[in-house]
Design a protein around this motif. Structure first.
Motif, PDB file in Angstrom:
ATOM      1  N   THR A 177       0.457  -1.415  -0.029  1.00 36.40           N
ATOM      2  CA  THR A 177      -0.174   0.006  -0.063  1.00 36.40           C
ATOM      3  C   THR A 177       0.815   1.554   0.327  1.00 36.40           C
ATOM      4  OG1 THR A 177      -1.561  -1.444   1.939  1.00 36.40           O
ATOM      5  CG2 THR A 177      -1.963   0.988   1.075  1.00 36.40           C
ATOM      6  N   LEU A 178       0.168   2.171  -0.724  1.00 31.87           N
ATOM      7  CA  LEU A 178       0.855   3.306  -1.529  1.00 31.87           C
ATOM      8  C   LEU A 178       0.242   4.367  -1.314  1.00 31.87           C
ATOM      9  CD1 LEU A 178       3.657   4.904  -0.771  1.00 31.87           C
ATOM     10  CD2 LEU A 178       3.872   4.226  -3.767  1.00 31.87           C
ATOM     11  N   ALA A 179       0.111   5.499  -0.434  1.00 31.77           N
ATOM     12  CA  ALA A 179      -0.971   7.213  -0.660  1.00 31.77           C
ATOM     13  C   ALA A 179      -1.945   5.878  -1.125  1.00 31.77           C
ATOM     14  CB  ALA A 179      -0.073   7.421  -1.674  1.00 31.77           C
ATOM     15  N   GLY A 180      -2.753   5.134   0.074  1.00 31.46           N
ATOM     16  CA  GLY A 180      -3.765   5.140  -0.754  1.00 31.46           C
ATOM     17  C   GLY A 180      -4.167   3.573  -1.538  1.00 31.46           C
ATOM     18  N   ILE A 181      -3.104   3.797  -2.811  1.00 31.64           N
ATOM     19  CA  ILE A 181      -3.559   2.524  -3.538  1.00 31.64           C
ATOM     20  C   ILE A 181      -2.617   1.163  -3.007  1.00 31.64           C
ATOM     21  CG2 ILE A 181      -2.278   2.070  -6.205  1.00 31.64           C
ATOM     22  CD1 ILE A 181      -1.781   4.808  -6.154  1.00 31.64           C
ATOM     23  N   VAL A 182      -3.333  -0.079  -3.298  1.00 29.59           N
ATOM     24  CA  VAL A 182      -3.605  -1.671  -2.785  1.00 29.59           C
ATOM     25  C   VAL A 182      -3.362  -1.819  -3.993  1.00 29.59           C
ATOM     26  CG1 VAL A 182      -4.889  -3.235  -1.713  1.00 29.59           C
ATOM     27  CG2 VAL A 182      -5.159  -0.525  -0.765  1.00 29.59           C
ATOM     28  N   TYR A 183      -1.865  -2.926  -4.113  1.00 30.08           N
ATOM     29  CA  TYR A 183      -1.636  -3.653  -4.845  1.00 30.08           C
ATOM     30  C   TYR A 183      -1.483  -5.153  -4.465  1.00 30.08           C
ATOM     31  CZ  TYR A 183       1.559  -6.139  -8.094  1.00 30.08           C
ATOM     32  OH  TYR A 183       2.436  -7.052  -9.051  1.00 30.08           O
TER      33      TYR A 183
END
Length: 127
Positions: free
Chosen positions: A114-120
């Protein structure tokens, strides 16, 4: 349950937005989105060796639970972090990316970054 074993990527969600967010060039994102990476995990007590092979790129990280170590990120940068174990999860934060690798069952690993609200999310199955 032990993490030890070889796992092949089965599915992934939000690959492109996440890779863009960490600064990977579009050309590399397009090349990498359909490659089925293989992760090999060797667990000996609190010591781990994780080898991820994606096409011709091989990323190897060695670490001991609870001890600061230098880890290589998916962009190839090296930075220090401490991997912690919580039950069947390995957690670390590197360069603002929260990473959780979870042993879902004896044959499935979920790796969520997770980075800045983006979930991979990546799901890999034991080979």
């Amino acid at each position: 349950m032990s993490f030890s074993g070889k796992y092949q990527l089965e599915s992934q969600e939000n690959f492109e937005p996440f890779m863009k967010a960490i600064g990977l060039p579009d050309e590399l994102i397009q090349k990498g989105k359909d490659v089925k990476s293989i992760s090999e995990i060797e667990e000996t007590g609190d010591n781990f060796k994780v080898t991820v092979t994606t096409g011709s790129k091989v990323l190897v990280n060695n670490f001991t639970i609870g001890q600061e170590t230098e880890l290589e990120t998916i962009t190839g940068e090296k930075c220090k972090g401490v991997v912690m174990r919580e039950g069947n999860k390995l957690k670390v934060t590197l360069k603002g990316i929260d990473s959780v690798t979870e042993l879902v069952d004896e044959n499935t690993i979920a790796h969520i970054m997770t980075l800045a609200g983006i979930v991979y999310k990546r799901i890999s199955k034991r080979m």
